[in-house]
Write an enzyme that holds these catalytic residues in place. Structure first.
Site, PDB file in Angstrom:
ATOM      1  N   LYS A  56      32.677  36.565  34.806  1.00  0.00           N
ATOM      2  CA  LYS A  56      32.703  38.042  34.751  1.00  0.00           C
ATOM      3  C   LYS A  56      32.518  38.556  33.327  1.00  0.00           C
ATOM      4  O   LYS A  56      31.779  39.500  33.092  1.00  0.00           O
ATOM      5  CB  LYS A  56      34.052  38.606  35.238  1.00  0.00           C
ATOM      6  CG  LYS A  56      34.464  38.234  36.623  1.00  0.00           C
ATOM      7  CD  LYS A  56      35.797  38.892  36.987  1.00  0.00           C
ATOM      8  CE  LYS A  56      36.971  38.460  36.122  1.00  0.00           C
ATOM      9  NZ  LYS A  56      37.387  37.067  36.335  1.00  0.00           N
ATOM     10  N   ARG A  59      35.236  25.922  28.209  1.00  0.00           N
ATOM     11  CA  ARG A  59      35.411  27.079  27.336  1.00  0.00           C
ATOM     12  C   ARG A  59      36.280  26.811  26.117  1.00  0.00           C
ATOM     13  O   ARG A  59      36.096  27.420  25.078  1.00  0.00           O
ATOM     14  CB  ARG A  59      36.094  28.193  28.151  1.00  0.00           C
ATOM     15  CG  ARG A  59      35.216  29.346  28.364  1.00  0.00           C
ATOM     16  CD  ARG A  59      35.676  30.362  29.342  1.00  0.00           C
ATOM     17  NE  ARG A  59      37.076  30.489  29.660  1.00  0.00           N
ATOM     18  CZ  ARG A  59      37.534  31.460  30.454  1.00  0.00           C
ATOM     19  NH1 ARG A  59      36.709  32.333  30.968  1.00  0.00           N
ATOM     20  NH2 ARG A  59      38.812  31.546  30.740  1.00  0.00           N
ATOM     21  N   ARG A  65      44.162  43.573  38.373  1.00  0.00           N
ATOM     22  CA  ARG A  65      44.420  42.211  38.827  1.00  0.00           C
ATOM     23  C   ARG A  65      45.548  42.161  39.850  1.00  0.00           C
ATOM     24  O   ARG A  65      45.860  41.086  40.350  1.00  0.00           O
ATOM     25  CB  ARG A  65      44.822  41.353  37.624  1.00  0.00           C
ATOM     26  CG  ARG A  65      43.747  40.390  37.118  1.00  0.00           C
ATOM     27  CD  ARG A  65      44.394  39.599  36.006  1.00  0.00           C
ATOM     28  NE  ARG A  65      43.723  38.417  35.593  1.00  0.00           N
ATOM     29  CZ  ARG A  65      42.852  38.317  34.593  1.00  0.00           C
ATOM     30  NH1 ARG A  65      42.450  39.398  33.960  1.00  0.00           N
ATOM     31  NH2 ARG A  65      42.372  37.150  34.231  1.00  0.00           N
ATOM     32  N   ARG A  67      39.413  27.592  25.534  1.00  0.00           N
ATOM     33  CA  ARG A  67      40.394  28.588  25.133  1.00  0.00           C
ATOM     34  C   ARG A  67      41.795  28.014  25.302  1.00  0.00           C
ATOM     35  O   ARG A  67      41.982  27.052  26.050  1.00  0.00           O
ATOM     36  CB  ARG A  67      40.230  29.815  26.056  1.00  0.00           C
ATOM     37  CG  ARG A  67      40.184  31.120  25.339  1.00  0.00           C
ATOM     38  CD  ARG A  67      39.712  32.216  26.269  1.00  0.00           C
ATOM     39  NE  ARG A  67      40.634  32.455  27.380  1.00  0.00           N
ATOM     40  CZ  ARG A  67      40.374  33.311  28.353  1.00  0.00           C
ATOM     41  NH1 ARG A  67      39.243  33.977  28.375  1.00  0.00           N
ATOM     42  NH2 ARG A  67      41.246  33.484  29.334  1.00  0.00           N
TER      43      ARG A  67
HETATM   44  P1  AMP Z   1      41.083  36.975  31.019  1.00  0.00           P
HETATM   45  O1  AMP Z   1      40.432  36.975  29.673  1.00  0.00           O
HETATM   46  O2  AMP Z   1      40.651  38.139  31.878  1.00  0.00           O
HETATM   47  O3  AMP Z   1      40.955  35.656  31.724  1.00  0.00           O
HETATM   48  O4  AMP Z   1      42.644  37.203  30.758  1.00  0.00           O
HETATM   49  C1  AMP Z   1      43.402  36.256  30.024  1.00  0.00           C
HETATM   50  C2  AMP Z   1      44.887  36.441  30.336  1.00  0.00           C
HETATM   51  O5  AMP Z   1      45.297  37.752  29.951  1.00  0.00           O
HETATM   52  C3  AMP Z   1      45.256  36.333  31.814  1.00  0.00           C
HETATM   53  O6  AMP Z   1      45.450  34.994  32.225  1.00  0.00           O
HETATM   54  C4  AMP Z   1      46.544  37.147  31.856  1.00  0.00           C
HETATM   55  O7  AMP Z   1      47.634  36.411  31.327  1.00  0.00           O
HETATM   56  C5  AMP Z   1      46.244  38.276  30.883  1.00  0.00           C
HETATM   57  N1  AMP Z   1      45.623  39.433  31.557  1.00  0.00           N
HETATM   58  C6  AMP Z   1      44.377  39.945  31.350  1.00  0.00           C
HETATM   59  N2  AMP Z   1      44.163  41.010  32.114  1.00  0.00           N
HETATM   60  C7  AMP Z   1      45.302  41.207  32.842  1.00  0.00           C
HETATM   61  C8  AMP Z   1      45.695  42.145  33.834  1.00  0.00           C
HETATM   62  N3  AMP Z   1      44.863  43.122  34.259  1.00  0.00           N
HETATM   63  N4  AMP Z   1      46.941  42.022  34.355  1.00  0.00           N
HETATM   64  C9  AMP Z   1      47.785  41.063  33.949  1.00  0.00           C
HETATM   65  N5  AMP Z   1      47.470  40.142  33.030  1.00  0.00           N
HETATM   66  C10 AMP Z   1      46.239  40.198  32.472  1.00  0.00           C
END
Ligand code: AMP
Length: 190
Positions: A13, A125, A88, A127
């Site tokens: 995404k 990745r 989410r 990370r």
């Molecule tokens: P992402 O980069 O979208 O994979 O997000 C990395 C991490 O950030 C996730 O595993 C969550 O711990 C946190 N995170 C990002 N967006 C959200 C959200 N909308 N709600 C809750 N946690 C989030």
């Protein structure tokens, strides 16, 4: 206009949203990216979020909503905002709806790929939260808490499925096409 990008961690995404925003002049908002910046800067928000992120858990809704509300309030009429990683949870989806104008959400693009593909992409990745056990946990959290949003947006007639099992370019073409159709529909409804 708001378009939501839905799909499991590792589905691509973020890559798709960033590329589409860059070439089309759209805005890309990644809550994960905002959180990683807060962590890097050592802010209070970052300190709160970090332990959740390191474990692969979701950061609490109130923290996320506090972080994005101001940004959502200022979405302008001519702006095309791609939401990547938000909402989410169903609570976040309800809050998003409550905080934006009726009809502002044009579509939820649902990116699909097999579990094997997701795990391979996440491993590639590097990370901090892409460690094997954390990956498993993030996928479980996704299935439990975020996947219900698929039905939520389906029932509103907003879901558009995109096969993310293909090349980045092929997925990008479908992504840009789906958002462009939304923009055209919006113009027709004027
Ligand atoms: P992402 O980069 O979208 O994979 O997000 C990395 C991490 O950030 C996730 O595993 C969550 O711990 C946190 N995170 C990002 N967006 C959200 C959200 N909308 N709600 C809750 N946690 C989030």
């Amino acid at each position: 206009m708001i378009v939501i990008l839905l799909g499991a961690p590792g589905v691509g995404k973020g890559t798709q949203a960033a590329a589409a925003a860059e070439t089309q002049g759209w805005t890309h908002l990644s809550t994960g990216e905002v959180l990683r910046n807060e962590v890097a800067q050592g802010t209070e928000l970052g300190l709160t979020a970090q332990s959740y992120m390191d474990r692969g858990d979701l950061v609490p809704d109130e923290v996320i909503l506090g972080m994005v509300s101001a940004r959502l309030a200022e979405v302008s009429a001519g702006e095309t905002l791609l939401l990547d990683g938000f909402p989410r949870t169903l609570a976040q989806a309800s809050a998003l709806e409550a905080q934006t104008a009726p009809g502002a959400i044009s579509a939820a693009l649902y990116f699909t790929a097999s579990d094997d593909t997701l795990v391979n992409r996440l491993h590639g990745r590097g990370r901090k939260d892409d460690d094997r056990s954390v990956i498993e946990h993030r996928l479980a959290v996704y299935r439990e808490t975020t996947a219900p949003l698929i039905d939520f947006y389906q029932s509103k007639g907003l879901l558009r499925e995109i096969n993310a099992e293909r090349s980045i370019d092929a997925i990008q073409a479908d992504t840009v096409e789906a958002v462009t159709v939304c923009l055209q529909n919006m113009e027709l409804q004027g």
